[in-house]
Design a protein around this motif. Structure first.
Motif, PDB file in Angstrom:
ATOM      1  N   GLN A 153       0.798  -1.312  -0.029  1.00  0.00           N
ATOM      2  CA  GLN A 153      -0.040  -0.084   0.137  1.00  0.00           C
ATOM      3  C   GLN A 153       0.841   1.351  -0.085  1.00  0.00           C
ATOM      4  OE1 GLN A 153      -3.453   0.802  -0.075  1.00  0.00           O
ATOM      5  NE2 GLN A 153      -3.933   1.287   1.914  1.00  0.00           N
ATOM      6  N   GLN A 157      -3.181   8.633   1.575  1.00  0.00           N
ATOM      7  CA  GLN A 157      -4.405   8.525   2.291  1.00  0.00           C
ATOM      8  C   GLN A 157      -5.610   8.997   1.732  1.00  0.00           C
ATOM      9  OE1 GLN A 157      -1.495   9.993   3.191  1.00  0.00           O
ATOM     10  NE2 GLN A 157      -2.075  11.992   4.308  1.00  0.00           N
ATOM     11  N   ARG A 159      -7.165   8.367  -1.000  1.00  0.00           N
ATOM     12  CA  ARG A 159      -7.784   7.320  -1.474  1.00  0.00           C
ATOM     13  C   ARG A 159      -8.732   6.648  -0.470  1.00  0.00           C
ATOM     14  NH1 ARG A 159      -6.320   4.831  -7.064  1.00  0.00           N
ATOM     15  NH2 ARG A 159      -5.250   6.571  -7.820  1.00  0.00           N
ATOM     16  N   SER A 160      -8.520   6.743   0.730  1.00  0.00           N
ATOM     17  CA  SER A 160      -9.210   6.068   1.785  1.00  0.00           C
ATOM     18  C   SER A 160     -10.417   7.382   2.519  1.00  0.00           C
ATOM     19  CB  SER A 160      -8.384   5.354   2.928  1.00  0.00           C
ATOM     20  OG  SER A 160      -7.719   4.409   2.281  1.00  0.00           O
ATOM     21  N   ALA A 346      -8.138   5.652   8.057  1.00  0.00           N
ATOM     22  CA  ALA A 346      -9.019   4.705   7.346  1.00  0.00           C
ATOM     23  C   ALA A 346      -7.974   3.997   6.525  1.00  0.00           C
ATOM     24  CB  ALA A 346      -9.712   5.662   6.726  1.00  0.00           C
ATOM     25  N   HIS A 347      -6.748   4.692   6.064  1.00  0.00           N
ATOM     26  CA  HIS A 347      -6.066   4.160   5.139  1.00  0.00           C
ATOM     27  C   HIS A 347      -5.195   3.079   5.589  1.00  0.00           C
ATOM     28  CE1 HIS A 347      -4.253   4.553   1.126  1.00  0.00           C
ATOM     29  NE2 HIS A 347      -3.235   4.760   1.437  1.00  0.00           N
ATOM     30  N   ASN A 350      -7.137   0.167   6.128  1.00  0.00           N
ATOM     31  CA  ASN A 350      -7.329  -0.710   4.999  1.00  0.00           C
ATOM     32  C   ASN A 350      -6.328  -1.645   4.577  1.00  0.00           C
ATOM     33  OD1 ASN A 350      -6.605   0.021   1.866  1.00  0.00           O
ATOM     34  ND2 ASN A 350      -8.604  -1.011   2.265  1.00  0.00           N
ATOM     35  N   ASN A 362      -6.923   0.224  -1.125  1.00  0.00           N
ATOM     36  CA  ASN A 362      -7.298   1.378  -1.938  1.00  0.00           C
ATOM     37  C   ASN A 362      -6.104   2.203  -2.439  1.00  0.00           C
ATOM     38  OD1 ASN A 362      -9.550   1.072  -0.596  1.00  0.00           O
ATOM     39  ND2 ASN A 362      -9.368   2.362   1.178  1.00  0.00           N
TER      40      ASN A 362
END
Length: 420
Positions: A153, A157, A159-160, A346-347, A350, A362
């Motif tokens: 990943q 971030q 993207r999340s 959140a990222h 994920n 993500n």
């Protein structure tokens, strides 16, 4: 200098990736994920604080060639009731079969090598942005992730972030109509770094390890903590430092893949200091149905739309503008969405969901590479002073040997990037 030889390291990683050698926690998901963090001076320390908010995360190692930055990171870990081991060399950590994943928050010139080594050793990777130091490295990272079946990943971030995902759906639904033009920018009022002379290596710093793949050169404080961003051998300039965020959002929301042409202009117009990279830059990327522009003037207080950082998508039915507060549409449908409280959390969640339960990432390395290569192409166009014609199939530049020579780099002995 590390006593771990290249041959010893490759032997260790060969054993590590052997399916018969042992059963990996990450391949048999449970509640606990054991992570090592490489680079804890800035982003790594920040990510450490975020990781400690998530149940089931154990920080096994803090890795940094500068022992002086360890105490503050250990204090953060102690606040989460964790007592990680300390190492200077990431290769020692990759020998530990109990480590499930590595967070790579070292300078740009270390991203690819650490990621490829980690994949070879059977570890998943969360790598800070930009994905790589150069375009060849980015593709090598993709190959390593696929060959060794690891989740990689990239730390883009946004993207999340729920509001960015909502903007993508808004655009996909046709509510902006055609979007022939997009722009991203940053100002920021950075200070001059001045001019500094070479100096002795500070006590507690393993400078050989800090240099890693980069060319050998005397220690200079203006090439060290954070300031490494502004030199071609270790950093990618402001387009790689912050441009990656804006360009990645534009690519994601508009569904852009690879440009056909890239041009860039700018220079060191404001500061007379040690930086090699431009303090003023405009890069234009031509796609099949859209032009995307990046611009930075990091001596200026505010940028476009009265915002120091932003992205604007200019469509036939209105303009969607991202600011740090969220996004809104002007001259079109009355629509807006506020930014959520913690996109980084959140990222990271994920990424951990992918490690534990094989859920999709993500910001998978393939997407991270495609956004990062825009930064590299923008810098190459700036450094050569001409428009580049990009072949996405071969990831090379048409009829331009000089520009193609800047797609990769030479490596110091012992820090060569594996061929994968």
């Amino acid at each position: 200098m590390s006593k771990l030889s290249r041959r010893d390291f490759l032997s260790a990683t060969a054993l590590t990736v052997s399916a018969a050698a042992y059963a990996r926690t990450a391949d048999a998901p449970n509640e606990r994920v054991r992570l090592a963090i490489m680079g804890v001076h800035g982003r790594g320390k920040d990510l450490l604080g975020t990781l400690l908010k998530i149940p089931g995360v154990e920080i096994t190692h803090l890795v940094d060639p500068d022992k002086n930055v360890i105490p503050k990171a250990m204090a953060v870990a102690a606040g989460g009731n964790q007592t990680p081991k300390v190492e200077t060399d990431i290769r020692k950590v990759l020998e530990d079969r109990s480590v499930d994943a590595v967070v790579v928050a070292a300078p740009d010139h270390w991203h690819a090598l650490a990621t490829v080594w980690a994949c070879q050793a059977g570890k998943h990777v969360y790598c800070e942005k930009p994905a790589s130091h150069n375009l060849v490295e980015g593709r090598r990272m993709v190959r390593a992730a696929r060959k060794y079946k690891r989740h990689v990943q990239i730390g883009t971030q946004r993207r999340s972030a729920a509001h960015v995902i909502a903007a993508r759906e808004f655009v996909k639904a046709g509510k902006l109509g055609k979007v022939p033009f997009a722009r991203a920018w940053i100002a920021g009022a950075r200070k001059s770094i001045g001019k500094k002379t070479d100096a002795p290596v500070p006590p507690g710093v393993d400078y050989n390890l800090w240099l890693g793949p980069a060319h050998e050169r005397p220690f200079n404080p203006n090439h060290f903590h954070y300031e490494w961003h502004w030199f071609w051998d270790t950093g990618t300039g402001e387009i790689g430092n912050n441009g990656i965020h804006g360009l990645d959002v534009a690519r994601y929301v508009l569904g852009l893949d690879a440009p056909t042409a890239v041009a860039s202009t700018g220079g060191k117009f404001f500061y007379d200091d040690d930086r090699e990279v431009p303090d003023t830059q405009i890069a234009t990327f031509t796609f099949a149905n859209c032009s995307l522009v990046w611009e930075h003037r990091f001596w200026e207080k505010n940028g476009l739309e009265g915002e120091p950082f932003g992205i604007s998508l200019h469509g036939e039915k209105g303009t969607l503008v991202f600011t740090p507060k969220g996004w809104h549409v002007r001259d079109g449908i009355a629509a807006e969405e506020a930014a959520g409280p913690d996109m980084q959390l959140a990222h990271v969640r994920n990424f951990l969901d992918a490690v534990r339960d094989n859920k999709p990432l993500n910001a998978d390395i393939e997407e991270g590479h495609k956004s990062t290569r825009l930064c590299h192409l923008g810098n190459i166009a700036y450094r050569t002073g001409r428009t580049l014609r990009f072949d996405a199939e071969t990831e090379t530049l048409h009829g331009d040997p000089e520009a193609n020579g800047l797609l990769g780099r030479e490596y110091r002995k012992g820090f060569e990037l594996p061929a994968v």
